[in-house]
Motif scaffolding. Structure first.
Motif, PDB file in Angstrom:
ATOM      1  N   VAL A   1      45.349  37.347  -6.669  1.00  0.00           N
ATOM      2  CA  VAL A   1      44.048  37.507  -6.018  1.00  0.00           C
ATOM      3  C   VAL A   1      44.067  38.701  -5.073  1.00  0.00           C
ATOM      4  N   CYS A   2      45.153  38.815  -4.316  1.00  0.00           N
ATOM      5  CA  CYS A   2      45.266  39.924  -3.359  1.00  0.00           C
ATOM      6  C   CYS A   2      45.475  41.255  -4.083  1.00  0.00           C
ATOM      7  N   GLU A   3      46.342  41.248  -5.091  1.00  0.00           N
ATOM      8  CA  GLU A   3      46.673  42.494  -5.791  1.00  0.00           C
ATOM      9  C   GLU A   3      45.475  43.057  -6.552  1.00  0.00           C
ATOM     10  N   HIS A   4      44.693  42.179  -7.164  1.00  0.00           N
ATOM     11  CA  HIS A   4      43.589  42.640  -8.017  1.00  0.00           C
ATOM     12  C   HIS A   4      42.227  42.527  -7.337  1.00  0.00           C
ATOM     13  N   ALA A   5      42.210  42.170  -6.070  1.00  0.00           N
ATOM     14  CA  ALA A   5      40.954  42.063  -5.311  1.00  0.00           C
ATOM     15  C   ALA A   5      39.951  41.161  -6.041  1.00  0.00           C
ATOM     16  N   ILE A   6      40.398  39.955  -6.383  1.00  0.00           N
ATOM     17  CA  ILE A   6      39.576  38.998  -7.123  1.00  0.00           C
ATOM     18  C   ILE A   6      38.590  38.328  -6.175  1.00  0.00           C
ATOM     19  N   ASP A   7      37.339  38.263  -6.596  1.00  0.00           N
ATOM     20  CA  ASP A   7      36.284  37.689  -5.766  1.00  0.00           C
ATOM     21  C   ASP A   7      36.137  36.188  -5.957  1.00  0.00           C
ATOM     22  N   LEU A   8      36.418  35.715  -7.170  1.00  0.00           N
ATOM     23  CA  LEU A   8      36.174  34.305  -7.492  1.00  0.00           C
ATOM     24  C   LEU A   8      37.223  33.804  -8.477  1.00  0.00           C
ATOM     25  N   VAL A   9      37.806  32.649  -8.172  1.00  0.00           N
ATOM     26  CA  VAL A   9      38.687  31.947  -9.110  1.00  0.00           C
ATOM     27  C   VAL A   9      37.915  30.757  -9.656  1.00  0.00           C
ATOM     28  N   LEU A  10      37.915  30.634 -10.978  1.00  0.00           N
ATOM     29  CA  LEU A  10      37.177  29.563 -11.645  1.00  0.00           C
ATOM     30  C   LEU A  10      38.166  28.698 -12.421  1.00  0.00           C
ATOM     31  N   ILE A  11      38.305  27.431 -12.016  1.00  0.00           N
ATOM     32  CA  ILE A  11      39.213  26.493 -12.685  1.00  0.00           C
ATOM     33  C   ILE A  11      38.369  25.539 -13.520  1.00  0.00           C
ATOM     34  N   ALA A  12      38.437  25.697 -14.839  1.00  0.00           N
ATOM     35  CA  ALA A  12      37.527  24.992 -15.746  1.00  0.00           C
ATOM     36  C   ALA A  12      38.064  23.624 -16.169  1.00  0.00           C
ATOM     37  N   GLY A  13      38.372  22.782 -15.193  1.00  0.00           N
ATOM     38  CA  GLY A  13      38.702  21.395 -15.480  1.00  0.00           C
ATOM     39  C   GLY A  13      40.174  21.064 -15.464  1.00  0.00           C
ATOM     40  N   ASP A  14      40.448  19.763 -15.241  1.00  0.00           N
ATOM     41  CA  ASP A  14      41.794  19.201 -15.183  1.00  0.00           C
ATOM     42  C   ASP A  14      42.654  19.885 -14.120  1.00  0.00           C
ATOM     43  N   ILE A  15      42.154  19.878 -12.890  1.00  0.00           N
ATOM     44  CA  ILE A  15      42.969  20.347 -11.778  1.00  0.00           C
ATOM     45  C   ILE A  15      44.119  19.375 -11.537  1.00  0.00           C
ATOM     46  N   PHE A  16      43.873  18.073 -11.774  1.00  0.00           N
ATOM     47  CA  PHE A  16      44.913  17.054 -11.645  1.00  0.00           C
ATOM     48  C   PHE A  16      45.264  16.489 -13.016  1.00  0.00           C
ATOM     49  N   ASP A  17      46.432  15.866 -13.108  1.00  0.00           N
ATOM     50  CA  ASP A  17      46.892  15.305 -14.370  1.00  0.00           C
ATOM     51  C   ASP A  17      46.390  13.890 -14.591  1.00  0.00           C
ATOM     52  N   THR A  18      46.185  13.142 -13.503  1.00  0.00           N
ATOM     53  CA  THR A  18      45.716  11.764 -13.617  1.00  0.00           C
ATOM     54  C   THR A  18      44.583  11.525 -12.634  1.00  0.00           C
TER      55      THR A  18
ATOM     56  N   LEU B   1      36.195  29.889  -4.684  1.00  0.00           N
ATOM     57  CA  LEU B   1      36.807  29.032  -5.705  1.00  0.00           C
ATOM     58  C   LEU B   1      35.760  28.072  -6.251  1.00  0.00           C
ATOM     59  N   VAL B   2      35.727  27.946  -7.579  1.00  0.00           N
ATOM     60  CA  VAL B   2      34.902  26.938  -8.245  1.00  0.00           C
ATOM     61  C   VAL B   2      35.839  26.026  -9.029  1.00  0.00           C
ATOM     62  N   VAL B   3      35.759  24.731  -8.771  1.00  0.00           N
ATOM     63  CA  VAL B   3      36.595  23.730  -9.442  1.00  0.00           C
ATOM     64  C   VAL B   3      35.702  22.791 -10.237  1.00  0.00           C
ATOM     65  N   LEU B   4      35.958  22.685 -11.530  1.00  0.00           N
ATOM     66  CA  LEU B   4      35.210  21.780 -12.399  1.00  0.00           C
ATOM     67  C   LEU B   4      36.078  20.562 -12.716  1.00  0.00           C
ATOM     68  N   ALA B   5      35.479  19.387 -12.727  1.00  0.00           N
ATOM     69  CA  ALA B   5      36.209  18.192 -13.126  1.00  0.00           C
ATOM     70  C   ALA B   5      36.440  18.205 -14.627  1.00  0.00           C
ATOM     71  N   GLY B   6      37.646  17.817 -15.037  1.00  0.00           N
ATOM     72  CA  GLY B   6      37.962  17.669 -16.447  1.00  0.00           C
ATOM     73  C   GLY B   6      38.076  16.207 -16.818  1.00  0.00           C
ATOM     74  N   ASN B   7      38.457  15.924 -18.052  1.00  0.00           N
ATOM     75  CA  ASN B   7      38.562  14.531 -18.475  1.00  0.00           C
ATOM     76  C   ASN B   7      39.728  13.810 -17.822  1.00  0.00           C
ATOM     77  N   HIS B   8      40.720  14.549 -17.308  1.00  0.00           N
ATOM     78  CA  HIS B   8      41.825  13.910 -16.594  1.00  0.00           C
ATOM     79  C   HIS B   8      41.477  13.630 -15.129  1.00  0.00           C
ATOM     80  N   ASP B   9      40.482  14.328 -14.607  1.00  0.00           N
ATOM     81  CA  ASP B   9      40.176  14.232 -13.184  1.00  0.00           C
ATOM     82  C   ASP B   9      39.309  13.018 -12.872  1.00  0.00           C
ATOM     83  N   SER B  10      39.502  12.483 -11.671  1.00  0.00           N
ATOM     84  CA  SER B  10      38.661  11.404 -11.176  1.00  0.00           C
ATOM     85  C   SER B  10      37.498  11.990 -10.384  1.00  0.00           C
ATOM     86  N   VAL B  11      36.285  11.602 -10.757  1.00  0.00           N
ATOM     87  CA  VAL B  11      35.107  12.049 -10.016  1.00  0.00           C
ATOM     88  C   VAL B  11      35.210  11.608  -8.564  1.00  0.00           C
ATOM     89  N   ALA B  12      35.648  10.376  -8.348  1.00  0.00           N
ATOM     90  CA  ALA B  12      35.735   9.845  -6.986  1.00  0.00           C
ATOM     91  C   ALA B  12      36.739  10.626  -6.146  1.00  0.00           C
TER      92      ALA B  12
END
Length: 402
Positions: free
Chosen positions: A35-52, A77-88
């Motif tokens: 992020v620092c080296e490439h001057a990234i403005d936004l990181v987008l994680i498209a689901g399954d941030i957690f395993d369970t 940062l944008v974090v999307l819930a995946g099928n492994h992630d708990s909404v709660a």
């Protein structure tokens, strides 16, 4: 505007009884450096941030620390819930993390899926932040439908959801002047995507894969769920970033990477793969015992100092031994190798693995119960209710050791 597309981190994963904590810590540090080296403005994680759905405390700590560090270096940062992630679980800190320029989108229909990302206090991108779409969130079940009818109904519901949100994004784009890209996300399987062992089917019985030509013509569509980085279509640009670390042995030969996206106005100008380093060597090897002994020695010569490689071993010819696992273990003595899985060629079924041998002794009853829950198709409320009942049962049991 510069965006980094990644997905399927699976923080908290246990791999045949082995923790991935150190790898994920290294991954977080590497990401911040990129992020620092490439001057990234936004990181987008498209689901399954957690395993369970019930990640261990250290995994939650890694997640929270990543949010803090990205905020400190000025990256959103944008974090999307995946099928492994708990909404709660993700919703617990959603409001708090929003104060740190982090947007957490957990389920459809909440009205928060349309994001306007700013740079220098001006609109720079519109994100249609679509998480894993659970059928109950986007359609009502109908009695008497055939399997094919259910599949077509769900496909149409997903298509309608994407199209409706894209229409709103176009309206927002016009409202802010038109010179910002529309980026859509998704956590699902598309037709033609190449899977790996660690990918769990998420529309079993209803919809196995969503046709890529049903997506709206967004400027970029960032997908998660499939662990192999791949291009789905070029027009519109639809890509899976894949998982940043190997989550199964069959992924160990892949060069993992994330997609670095450059936008000029509303035009996607370049897509650059950022290769992710390997912090935990993993290999699948096969042969008879004599061949394996030689291959193990050759592998050991290339293992970085201080590291230990994990092995999946398929035994040929000598697979009739009843003490096969012990014989394989003897071959790696005094080598920087750890055998996690031994299979016999005759049926390719595991004859022994460290998960069976050690995991039960290493895990708490709560972790064993949670792992078993992952094999069932319960929704989040049912899962949480069962976890609570299990905790109450454990509390009521008194073990008298005499």
């Amino acid at each position: 505007m510069r965006v980094l597309h990644t997905s399927d981190w699976h923080l908290g994963q246990h791999f045949f009884g082995r923790t991935r904590q150190a790898e994920h810590a290294a991954l977080c540090q590497w990401l911040v450096s990129q992020v620092c080296e490439h001057a990234i403005d936004l990181v987008l994680i498209a689901g399954d941030i957690f395993d369970t759905s019930t990640p261990p405390s250290y995994a939650r700590e890694q997640y929270n620390q990543l949010v803090i560090t990205l905020h400190e270096v000025g990256c959103q940062l944008v974090v999307l819930a995946g099928n492994h992630d708990s909404v709660a679980v993700l919703n617990e800190s959603k409001a708090l993390l929003h104060r740190l320029n982090t947007y957490v989108i957990t389920q459809a229909g909440n009205g928060d899926e349309l994001l306007v990302i700013e740079k220098h206090q001006k609109p720079a991108a519109i994100i249609c932040a679509i998480p894993f779409l659970r059928p109950r969130d986007i359609l009502s079940s109908q009695i008497g439908q055939s399997q094919q009818e259910k599949q077509l109904t769900l496909q149409q519901a997903i298509r309608d959801y994407y199209q409706a949100l894209y229409a709103k994004a176009k309206e927002k784009q016009r409202a802010v002047g038109g010179q910002v890209p529309i980026i859509m996300t998704g956590h699902l399987t598309t037709l033609g995507a190449s899977k790996t062992e660690s990918v769990r089917d998420i529309y079993v019985g209803n919809l196995e894969a969503f046709p890529a030509n049903e997506f709206p013509p967004a400027d970029y569509i960032a997908l998660g769920h499939i662990h192999r980085a791949q291009v789905v279509r070029n027009d519109p640009p639809i890509r899976y970033s894949g998982s940043p670390i190997a989550l199964s042995f069959d992924e160990s030969k892949q060069q993992k990477h994330m997609w670095l996206l450059d936008f000029s106005g509303n035009q996607l100008t370049t897509i650059t793969p950022l290769d992710v380093p390997v912090w935990q060597p993993m290999f699948s090897v096969q042969g008879n015992l004599a061949e394996l002994a030689q291959e193990f020695k050759q592998l050991a010569e290339h293992i970085p100092q201080g590291s230990t490689a994990w092995l999946d071993v398929l035994v040929e010819q000598d697979d009739y031994y009843t003490d096969l696992a012990e014989r394989v273990e003897l071959l790696v003595q005094n080598l920087p190798l750890l055998v996690l899985k031994v299979r016999r060629l005759r049926n390719s079924a595991p004859s022994w693995n460290v998960q069976d041998a050690q995991q039960l002794s290493e895990l708490t009853p709560e972790q064993v119960f949670t792992a078993r829950l992952q094999q069932e198709q319960f929704d989040d409320s049912q899962t949480q209710q069962l976890i609570n009942l299990h905790a109450q049962a454990l509390a009521a049991v008194k073990v008298d050791v005499s």
